[in-house]
Design a protein around this motif. Sequence first.
Motif, short mmCIF file in Angstrom:
data_model
loop_
_atom_site.label_atom_id
_atom_site.label_comp_id
_atom_site.label_asym_id
_atom_site.label_seq_id
_atom_site.Cartn_x
_atom_site.Cartn_y
_atom_site.Cartn_z
N LEU A 106 0.83 -1.21 0.00
CA LEU A 106 0.00 0.00 0.00
C LEU A 106 0.86 1.25 0.00
O LEU A 106 0.56 2.23 -0.71
CB LEU A 106 -0.92 -0.02 1.22
N GLU A 140 3.82 1.51 -1.26
CA GLU A 140 4.39 1.65 -2.61
C GLU A 140 3.37 2.27 -3.56
O GLU A 140 3.71 3.11 -4.40
CB GLU A 140 4.85 0.29 -3.12
N ASN A 141 2.12 1.88 -3.42
CA ASN A 141 1.07 2.46 -4.28
C ASN A 141 0.88 3.95 -4.00
O ASN A 141 0.48 4.71 -4.89
CB ASN A 141 -0.26 1.72 -4.07
N GLU A 142 1.19 4.35 -2.73
CA GLU A 142 1.07 5.76 -2.36
C GLU A 142 2.35 6.54 -2.66
O GLU A 142 2.55 7.64 -2.15
CB GLU A 142 0.75 5.87 -0.87
N LYS A 143 3.23 5.95 -3.46
CA LYS A 143 4.50 6.59 -3.87
C LYS A 143 5.47 6.78 -2.70
O LYS A 143 6.39 7.61 -2.78
CB LYS A 143 4.23 7.96 -4.54
#
Length: 547
Positions: free
Chosen positions: A437, A439-442
């Motif tokens: 999660l 990683e998905n949020e940068k």
Amino acid sequence: MATSLGLDEPPQPQTAAYRVLARKYRPQTFSELIGQDAMVRTLGNAIKRGRLAHAFLMTGVRGVGKTSTARLIAKALNCIGPDGQGGPTIDPCGLCEPCRAIAEGRHIDVIEMDAASHTGVDDVREIIEASRYAAVSARYKIYIVDEVHMLSKNAFNALLKTLEEPPAHVKFLFATTEVNKVPITVLSRCQRFDLRRIPAELLAEHFAEVCRKEGVSAEPEALMLVARAAEGSARDGLSILDQAIAHADLEGGGVSADAVRQMLGLSDRGAVRDLFALLLAGDGAGALQALRRQYDYGVDPLGVFRSLLETVHGVTLVKVGTAPDLAQPDEERAAYADWAAKLSFPALHRLWQLMLKGHEEVARASLPIEAAEMALLRVVHASTLPDPGELARRMAGEGGTAIQSHSASSSSKSSPSEPAAAPQPTAPAEFAGLVALLENEKQHALAERLKISGSVIRYAPPELVLSSTRPLPADFTRVLSEALRGATGQNWRVALEDTSGQPTLREQEKSEMEAERRAVLDSPLVKAAFDAFPDAELIDWKNGVAQ
């Protein structure tokens, strides 16, 4: 009739001049040289095998035996034995004429020079000229140069050629406390011996033997205090012991620990432990009273902080798991173990920094006792405060609660016609999903740090407890809790505990890859391929099949 001056005066008794202990008990054999076993063994082997260097350099702190070692080497090389037929030996007899003359400092072929007062090139030129002539009565002509680092640059340069290729009958013995100031060109031409600081236990045993020979009784604790104050120097320790014997009660005639503490201005170790306990308990008034009691006994405030620093250091060593100090009293060892179990590493590091800052302030203060009291109060109040990570979590929790309350009140006032708020994302059920999660949020850097160093102790959203035994930045918990709040909409409690946790995600990946690789290597087809081609290597595989 006039009489000569003093003719009618009674004869005055002749008293022998007193020799201080540091001179009286200067080692006369290598067996009496304490704490330097490695050097003595190396020298003994070199003498037995006839592999004698032409130049020796002894370095170490003051009072560990550099000049004494040089004189012992001179005796070892020139000893001829009681029968006059002996050769170089690591155990000089001390009876022959060369041994006695060297011990008394009157041997014509053993020349001692203090480089502090003979620094110039002319002084070295005299050595060079005299070294060409053979020894008068000894086997070797020996030059002992003390504090050799004080020679000038030109003097060193003048010495180089002779030092590299001296006559066969000449040996050079150098001693210095600052070997870094000796040119590398000189060091490369010498056999170097680094004399170690003498352990306090050995010094205490040596001082006990000296007291026995002097007919003076001394408490073991008093001798240990003297040994610790000597800081590894036998000469310094004997000087302190000399003073302690003179300071002792003439009626009792013994050296007591209390008298040594009073003489040196040391804190009583029990009083320091009591003070440290008051600081940890946050008792400011009690701590100030304990400090004033020691101050009234004559203890320097700077000495109190030095003892407190030693206490923090000792507790930290116990927590790390180092071997116990055999010279430590049982009650002190028990107290350190108890504090080590209660205090975390961050708390101990914070205590060290606070004590160190207090020590520096007291050292340069015009009002030392007042500065010491203020520094102790700072330690007391700091000990009751949460650590920065806990403080950040509290602030984040309070702020989140306020925001939630405000949002709730706002939503209660909104009209039914307003669109419904977007559903808040929920936290993943597994820790690996939480990293994905991020990683998905940068938050790639944070996710990578969790993969490498995130050893999970407990994962129960919105709570995450990680092991502090893995390397993590100081502000990691604050940064991670803020990122998780932004990713999940929840107020997370991120904490570190001083215990081991689960393998990290990266370690789990490596374990899975190694297991898969081992399965491929154990497959019949791959084994047959390796039997046919022994030099083959497994480079890659896919779905359990070698590529």
